[in-house]
Write a protein that holds these residues in place. Structure first.
Motif, PDB file in Angstrom:
ATOM      1  N   THR A 247       0.837  -1.196   0.000  1.00 50.15           N
ATOM      2  CA  THR A 247       0.000   0.000   0.000  1.00 50.15           C
ATOM      3  C   THR A 247       0.870   1.243   0.000  1.00 50.15           C
ATOM      4  O   THR A 247       1.762   1.390   0.827  1.00 50.15           O
ATOM      5  CB  THR A 247      -0.930  -0.001   1.217  1.00 50.15           C
ATOM      6  N   ASN A 248       0.605   2.142  -0.949  1.00 52.16           N
ATOM      7  CA  ASN A 248       1.414   3.350  -1.106  1.00 52.16           C
ATOM      8  C   ASN A 248       0.726   4.536  -0.435  1.00 52.16           C
ATOM      9  O   ASN A 248      -0.089   5.237  -1.052  1.00 52.16           O
ATOM     10  CB  ASN A 248       1.649   3.651  -2.585  1.00 52.16           C
ATOM     11  N   GLY A 249       1.039   4.767   0.820  1.00 50.74           N
ATOM     12  CA  GLY A 249       0.445   5.879   1.550  1.00 50.74           C
ATOM     13  C   GLY A 249       1.055   7.212   1.167  1.00 50.74           C
ATOM     14  O   GLY A 249       2.168   7.284   0.613  1.00 50.74           O
ATOM     15  N   TYR A 250       0.324   8.281   1.437  1.00 48.48           N
ATOM     16  CA  TYR A 250       0.784   9.629   1.107  1.00 48.48           C
ATOM     17  C   TYR A 250       0.247  10.612   2.126  1.00 48.48           C
ATOM     18  O   TYR A 250      -0.907  10.526   2.560  1.00 48.48           O
ATOM     19  CB  TYR A 250       0.309  10.026  -0.293  1.00 48.48           C
ATOM     20  N   GLY A 251       1.101  11.561   2.522  1.00 51.04           N
ATOM     21  CA  GLY A 251       0.689  12.637   3.415  1.00 51.04           C
ATOM     22  C   GLY A 251       1.211  13.959   2.911  1.00 51.04           C
ATOM     23  O   GLY A 251       2.339  14.043   2.392  1.00 51.04           O
ATOM     24  N   ASN A 252       0.408  15.015   3.025  1.00 53.53           N
ATOM     25  CA  ASN A 252       0.795  16.328   2.532  1.00 53.53           C
ATOM     26  C   ASN A 252       0.361  17.405   3.507  1.00 53.53           C
ATOM     27  O   ASN A 252      -0.775  17.389   4.010  1.00 53.53           O
ATOM     28  CB  ASN A 252       0.163  16.589   1.158  1.00 53.53           C
ATOM     29  N   THR A 253       1.264  18.333   3.784  1.00 52.11           N
ATOM     30  CA  THR A 253       0.950  19.518   4.573  1.00 52.11           C
ATOM     31  C   THR A 253       1.271  20.751   3.737  1.00 52.11           C
ATOM     32  O   THR A 253       2.398  20.899   3.256  1.00 52.11           O
ATOM     33  CB  THR A 253       1.769  19.566   5.877  1.00 52.11           C
TER      34      THR A 253
END
Length: 647
Positions: A247-253
């Protein structure tokens, strides 16, 4: 029963009626489609004129075509605009999703959320499409030359304008395929604030807050958003050997803020800051990969800008800005063969732009631009390099009777390339009844990114700039908010950069061209708001004897978005179609099949201060790929809630 509702800049009064049906004609080749252009425009003309008399149209305004505001119907270059209102109504959480609905635009993705995306405009992509954020170039000076649009979420974006076609004479190097102009959120005179929460499939969650207002002569704005998703395992192990699907998770701020001080009537000084930080997991494959590998990437984009807007005289407006934009990218691999790479590219820009009213309907623009471009590699994968780029530009736009003329000239001097001259000449003639004939001719060039020139092993410091020339001819009909346009276009490029496997370096060994027909329309009809387009194109490699279609490029693209308010709820649907394309596989060329996806959205008010929205992505769970070996997102459902307190 009659009610009023405002969406997409159109205020309409409507009555409930029987359901209407929408049918689509079969897509025809360019040679056959040309003959239906005039008939199609005339039919849509008649339909729009039959709209209810109580509909009030608010024509869209664009800035990108000339450098100053003008109605969309007056722009001679082909332009599309995505407003803040459209962004909110769509429910889209990233910029790439919005762009793929624009005429002539195709998006490819090599992986899950946060992974590299390439935006093609009329067959040209990568370093040949210039991306500007608040007027500052975002294309990295690394070995990709792209702008990392996959790292842009929508919460801090005010509007997006997309110019299709060659406008180097207005924007300089890199604008062969077109230009994407992104404007961040701005402050407002009256106090405003909002907090939004969105949640949905694949453990996706977004929280954002924005506030703006004015204290005395000081306008303030600040916003922050945080988005996370579990993502999908994008890689297809049946197609790519020794892959490590996970699973390719992603987080952005993302943070955005501005302060604008009014010093005197017509005189202001401002400071703007923007930062987007994304971190993702991605899949790898090949001889050195294994299912237990862990791969991480992070991308940070920062922009700081000081600017001054001055009304020098009643007819002369001046804008001066000093900016610094940097993109930092880190890739980490934890495996039996670990590696880590970090590099930063930076553009420091000084810009002076002037708009002068000459009287009798004529407007002139002129200015100077300076850039210092640099690349720095912490792991020494690319040696530290920098260069200076200087430009002087001027333009004039106006009318002589029923004739509209736009002329732009630009001279760029970039270290290592000497002087480069480009021009744009556009002509429009009013034919009566809302119809206008449009034609243009333009030239362009593109200086190679520093990574193409100096990267170890494959860099080539002797690369010449790419050059191109373009011609367009079109017919437009407009009335109020309705703008319908048919455009025939052609661009030919020489000295195209291509990796040469014989010398193992980039070389100027290729040429390419694209030609085609583009139909686009947006506006309102009988209570419905629509935005539709069809592109039939032939992007080909003219350096090959049989002129094959360019890799990953479809010859047919189509989109249609419709929306309408029923009671207090706005309902919308978007259909995206892409024809088949070829790509490189492990054993040679493979065909990526054509596909159609359908998205739904709805929004409404719960109370005076609370609104809700819902979005269904890929309604029919279509399985498709834009890059061989990487699957796109399946069906997803997302719900959002926004609070706007009364201030």
């Amino acid at each position: 029963m009659s009610q009023q509702f405002t969406h997409n800049g159109v205020r309409t009064s409507y009555r409930r009626s029987h359901a209407s049906a929408l049918s689509c004609a079969a897509i025809k080749p360019v040679a056959r489609a040309t003959c239906v252009v005039a008939l199609g425009l005339t039919a849509l003309h008649a339909q729009a004129q039959s709209a209810p008399a109580e509909a009030t149209a608010l024509p869209p305004v664009v800035v990108s075509a000339t450098g100053y505001p003008q109605p969309l119907a007056s722009a001679l270059p082909s332009v599309s605009v995505i407003t803040r209102e459209q962004i909110e109504q769509s429910g889209a959480q990233n910029l790439v999703t919005l762009l793929q609905q624009v005429a002539g635009v195709q998006v490819t993705n090599s992986g899950g959320p946060g992974q590299p995306s390439n935006v093609f405009v009329r067959g040209f992509g990568g370093a040949d499409v210039l991306v500007l954020l608040d007027g500052v170039p975002m294309n990295a000076q690394d070995a990709t030359g792209t702008s990392y649009l996959n790292n842009f979420t929508t919460d801090q974006i005010q509007r997006v304008e997309i110019i299709r076609g060659n406008v180097s004479a207005i924007y300089g190097s890199g604008a062969i395929g077109g230009v994407v102009l992104i404007t961040t959120r701005k402050g407002s005179k009256k106090p405003e604030a909002s907090v939004s929460v969105t949640a949905g499939s694949r453990h996706t969650a977004t929280v954002s807050a924005n506030a703006s207002g004015q204290i005395g002569n000081t306008a303030l704005q600040a916003g922050i958003s945080r988005s996370t998703t579990q993502g999908i395992s994008a890689i297809n192990p049946a197609q790519l050997s020794q892959a490590n699907p996970n699973t390719n998770g992603y987080g952005n701020t993302t943070m955005n803020g501005s302060i604008v001080q009014t010093l005197a009537p017509g005189q202001s000084l401002g400071l703007r800051a923007f930062s987007s930080q994304g971190r993702a997991s991605y899949d790898s494959y090949g001889a050195y990969a294994s299912p237990t590998d862990t791969n991480l990437s992070s991308t940070t984009q920062d922009l700081y800008q000081i600017f001054s807007d001055n009304q020098v005289t009643s007819a002369w407006k001046s804008h001066v800005s000093v900016s610094q934009q940097s993109t930092t990218n880190t890739t980490e691999n934890f495996s039996a063969f670990p590696y880590s790479a970090t590099y930063r590219t930076r553009i420091e820009q000084g810009l002076w732009r002037n708009v002068m009213q000459l009287g009798a309907g004529w407007t002139a623009t002129a200015g100077l631009e300076f850039q210092r471009q640099s690349v720095h590699s912490i792991t020494a994968s690319i040696p530290d390099e920098q260069r200076d780029a200087r430009a002087v530009f001027a333009g004039v736009n106006g009318r002589i009777g029923s004739n509209e003329i736009q002329l732009n000239l630009r001279h760029d001097a970039i270290d290592g390339y000497g002087g480069q001259n480009t021009g744009y000449l556009g002509y429009g003639r009013e034919l009566g009844g809302g119809f206008k004939a449009i034609a243009s001719y333009s030239t362009a060039f593109n200086a190679a990114p520093l990574g193409y020139l100096y990267a170890p092993f494959y860099g080539n410091p002797d690369l010449k700039p790419e050059k191109a020339h373009s011609a367009e001819a079109g017919l437009q009909w407009s009335q109020g908010v309705n703008v319908l346009r048919a455009t025939l276009f052609q661009t030919k490029m020489t000295d195209k950069w291509q990796y040469d496997f014989t010398s193992s370096t980039f070389q100027n060994i290729a040429s390419s061209s694209t030609r085609g027909l583009e139909l686009s329309g947006r506006g309102a009809w009988r209570g419905w708001v629509y935005d539709a387009n069809l592109t039939l194109q032939q992007p080909v490699d003219t350096s090959q004897p049989d002129e094959p279609t360019l890799q990953r490029q479809a010859r047919s693209l189509a989109n249609i978005s419709i929306s309408r308010a029923f009671a207090s709820v706005l309902y919308g649907a978007t259909v995206h179609y892409s024809g088949p394309r070829w790509d490189s596989g492990p054993t040679g060329q493979v065909t990526l099949g054509g596909y159609t996806t359908v998205d739904l959205n709805a929004s409404g008010a719960l109370s005076k201060n609370w609104r809700w929205n819902a979005r269904v992505q890929n309604l029919f769970d279509k399985q498709y790929q834009t890059v061989y070996g990487y699957n796109r997102e399946p069906l997803g459902i997302f719900l959002g809630l926004t609070w706007r307190p009364a201030l």
